[in-house]
Design an enzyme around this catalytic site. Structure first.
Site, PDB file in Angstrom:
ATOM      1  N   ASN A   9      37.728  35.156 -12.461  1.00 27.87           N
ATOM      2  CA  ASN A   9      36.374  35.536 -12.854  1.00 27.87           C
ATOM      3  C   ASN A   9      35.983  34.621 -14.004  1.00 27.87           C
ATOM      4  O   ASN A   9      36.480  34.774 -15.110  1.00 27.87           O
ATOM      5  CB  ASN A   9      36.357  37.013 -13.288  1.00 27.87           C
ATOM      6  CG  ASN A   9      35.020  37.416 -13.885  1.00 27.87           C
ATOM      7  OD1 ASN A   9      34.032  36.688 -13.773  1.00 27.87           O
ATOM      8  ND2 ASN A   9      34.981  38.582 -14.515  1.00 27.87           N
ATOM      9  N   LYS A  11      33.214  34.403 -15.495  1.00 32.39           N
ATOM     10  CA  LYS A  11      32.217  34.974 -16.416  1.00 32.39           C
ATOM     11  C   LYS A  11      31.113  33.927 -16.657  1.00 32.39           C
ATOM     12  O   LYS A  11      30.759  33.209 -15.728  1.00 32.39           O
ATOM     13  CB  LYS A  11      32.893  35.438 -17.699  1.00 32.39           C
ATOM     14  CG  LYS A  11      34.099  36.348 -17.396  1.00 32.39           C
ATOM     15  CD  LYS A  11      34.668  37.047 -18.578  1.00 32.39           C
ATOM     16  CE  LYS A  11      35.830  37.920 -18.135  1.00 32.39           C
ATOM     17  NZ  LYS A  11      36.400  38.713 -19.205  1.00 32.39           N
ATOM     18  N   HIS A  96      32.080  45.402 -13.503  1.00 32.95           N
ATOM     19  CA  HIS A  96      32.933  44.858 -14.566  1.00 32.95           C
ATOM     20  C   HIS A  96      32.583  45.547 -15.886  1.00 32.95           C
ATOM     21  O   HIS A  96      31.418  45.874 -16.133  1.00 32.95           O
ATOM     22  CB  HIS A  96      32.727  43.343 -14.684  1.00 32.95           C
ATOM     23  CG  HIS A  96      33.762  42.684 -15.535  1.00 32.95           C
ATOM     24  ND1 HIS A  96      33.706  42.723 -16.912  1.00 32.95           N
ATOM     25  CD2 HIS A  96      34.898  42.024 -15.222  1.00 32.95           C
ATOM     26  CE1 HIS A  96      34.770  42.091 -17.397  1.00 32.95           C
ATOM     27  NE2 HIS A  96      35.505  41.659 -16.390  1.00 32.95           N
ATOM     28  N   GLU A  98      32.181  44.440 -18.749  1.00 35.58           N
ATOM     29  CA  GLU A  98      31.155  43.745 -19.538  1.00 35.58           C
ATOM     30  C   GLU A  98      29.757  44.098 -19.040  1.00 35.58           C
ATOM     31  O   GLU A  98      28.810  44.184 -19.814  1.00 35.58           O
ATOM     32  CB  GLU A  98      31.415  42.227 -19.510  1.00 35.58           C
ATOM     33  CG  GLU A  98      32.627  41.862 -20.363  1.00 35.58           C
ATOM     34  CD  GLU A  98      33.393  40.637 -19.897  1.00 35.58           C
ATOM     35  OE1 GLU A  98      32.876  39.863 -19.071  1.00 35.58           O
ATOM     36  OE2 GLU A  98      34.536  40.469 -20.366  1.00 35.58           O
ATOM     37  N   GLU A 165      41.259  47.145 -14.840  1.00 39.88           N
ATOM     38  CA  GLU A 165      41.110  46.287 -16.010  1.00 39.88           C
ATOM     39  C   GLU A 165      40.967  47.155 -17.263  1.00 39.88           C
ATOM     40  O   GLU A 165      39.840  47.568 -17.605  1.00 39.88           O
ATOM     41  CB  GLU A 165      39.866  45.394 -15.863  1.00 39.88           C
ATOM     42  CG  GLU A 165      39.956  44.407 -14.730  1.00 39.88           C
ATOM     43  CD  GLU A 165      39.158  43.139 -15.023  1.00 39.88           C
ATOM     44  OE1 GLU A 165      39.735  42.056 -14.869  1.00 39.88           O
ATOM     45  OE2 GLU A 165      37.977  43.235 -15.406  1.00 39.88           O
ATOM     46  N   GLY A 171      40.474  39.738 -22.623  1.00 40.53           N
ATOM     47  CA  GLY A 171      40.127  38.702 -23.587  1.00 40.53           C
ATOM     48  C   GLY A 171      40.805  38.849 -24.938  1.00 40.53           C
ATOM     49  O   GLY A 171      40.427  38.197 -25.901  1.00 40.53           O
ATOM     50  N   SER A 204      43.908  39.743 -19.744  1.00 45.24           N
ATOM     51  CA  SER A 204      44.816  38.788 -20.394  1.00 45.24           C
ATOM     52  C   SER A 204      45.993  38.387 -19.499  1.00 45.24           C
ATOM     53  O   SER A 204      47.123  38.256 -19.978  1.00 45.24           O
ATOM     54  CB  SER A 204      45.320  39.334 -21.737  1.00 45.24           C
ATOM     55  OG  SER A 204      44.248  39.493 -22.644  1.00 45.24           O
TER      56      SER A 204
HETATM   57  P1  13P Z   1      40.819  37.808 -19.423  1.00 44.25           P
HETATM   58  O1  13P Z   1      41.812  37.368 -18.390  1.00 44.25           O
HETATM   59  O2  13P Z   1      40.147  36.671 -20.134  1.00 44.25           O
HETATM   60  O3  13P Z   1      41.392  38.837 -20.345  1.00 44.25           O
HETATM   61  O4  13P Z   1      39.617  38.547 -18.624  1.00 44.25           O
HETATM   62  C1  13P Z   1      39.929  39.544 -17.713  1.00 44.25           C
HETATM   63  C2  13P Z   1      38.711  39.927 -16.962  1.00 44.25           C
HETATM   64  O5  13P Z   1      37.804  40.538 -17.497  1.00 44.25           O
HETATM   65  C3  13P Z   1      38.618  39.512 -15.553  1.00 44.25           C
HETATM   66  O6  13P Z   1      37.541  40.115 -14.926  1.00 44.25           O
END
Ligand code: 13P
Length: 241
Positions: A9, A11, A96, A98, A165, A171, A204
């Protein structure tokens, strides 16, 4: 048989030029990747069309990061399911954290997006997970079960991927302990009437952890943020073991 799905992903990272450069290098690492693994890149909408054309004939599947539930209409900034399928997109991330946190996504809108995506022939990747505060107060299972109960009515489990997640692991470099991720994914599976839904772990995920993560019996793949932006790192992840 549950399918193994390794998804990146991106983002809000990478221009079209960046995406093309990534692929040039990443594709070179897939020569020996075992057949059974589905590799998905969920990239910014601006790059989907160009990258879709350059992926023709490759084994990488393309994913979007959001989709609206209407076929068209006055919904500024949104993308309709048919606009994605027309250009060869197969997957879409839905719900997601976010999007839930910053853009007002709710379990109800998540449900509408899942149904519309499937109706158009897209396979949604539904994200669920708890915050640090919810985990600390022992509410992890309750939150996730509620996200599933509200998100899944009317959704075809045969055309679905779920990603666990934990929000505190995204992150932060603070990966969820693999045994714990395996346990929660087992809880998610116990809520589903179809045992074959692939369930990923996300949060992560890094190259040095992938072998241990994929050795867990309940974990069918990963949804990778930061490490999917670096060709060598994501290549190590898809070529786990
Ligand atoms: P990270 O791997 O950067 O922690 O992000 C995970 C994520 O949100 C994947 O959708």
């Amino acid at each position: 048989m549950r399918q193994i799905i390794i998804a990146g992903n991106w983002k809000m990272y990478k221009t079209v030029r960046d995406a093309s450069e990534f692929l040039q290098e990443f594709l070179q690492h897939l020569e020996h990747t075992p057949e059974g693994r589905e590799i998905v890149l969920c990239i910014p909408a601006t790059s989907l069309w160009v990258i879709s054309k350059s992926l023709h004939g490759s084994r990488i599947r393309l994913g979007a990061q959001n989709v609206h539930w209407e076929e068209e209409g006055a919904f500024t900034g949104e993308i309709a399911p048919g606009m994605l399928t027309e250009i060869g997109v197969r997957y879409v991330v839905v719900g997601h954290s976010e999007r839930r946190q910053y853009f007002g996504e709710t379990d109800e809108t998540v449900n509408k997006r899942l149904i519309a995506a499937q109706k158009a022939g897209l396979k949604p990747i539904l994200c669920v997970g708890e915050t640090k505060a919810q985990r600390d107060s022992g509410e992890t299972e309750k939150i996730i079960i509620s996200q599933l109960e509200k998100g899944l009515p009317g959704v075809d489990l045969a055309q679905l991927v779920i990603a666990y997640e934990p929000i505190w692991a995204i992150g932060t470099g603070d990966t969820c302990e693999v045994k714990e991720a395996n346990r929660v994914i087992g809880v998610i599976r116990s809520q589903l009437s179809n045992p074959d839904v692939p369930i990923q772990y996300g949060g992560s995920v890094k190259p040095n952890l992938i072998d241990e993560i994929m050795a867990q019996p309940e974990i069918d793949g990963v949804l990778v943020g930061g490490a999917s932006l670096v060709p060598q790192d994501f290549a190590r992840i898809v070529n786990y073991f």
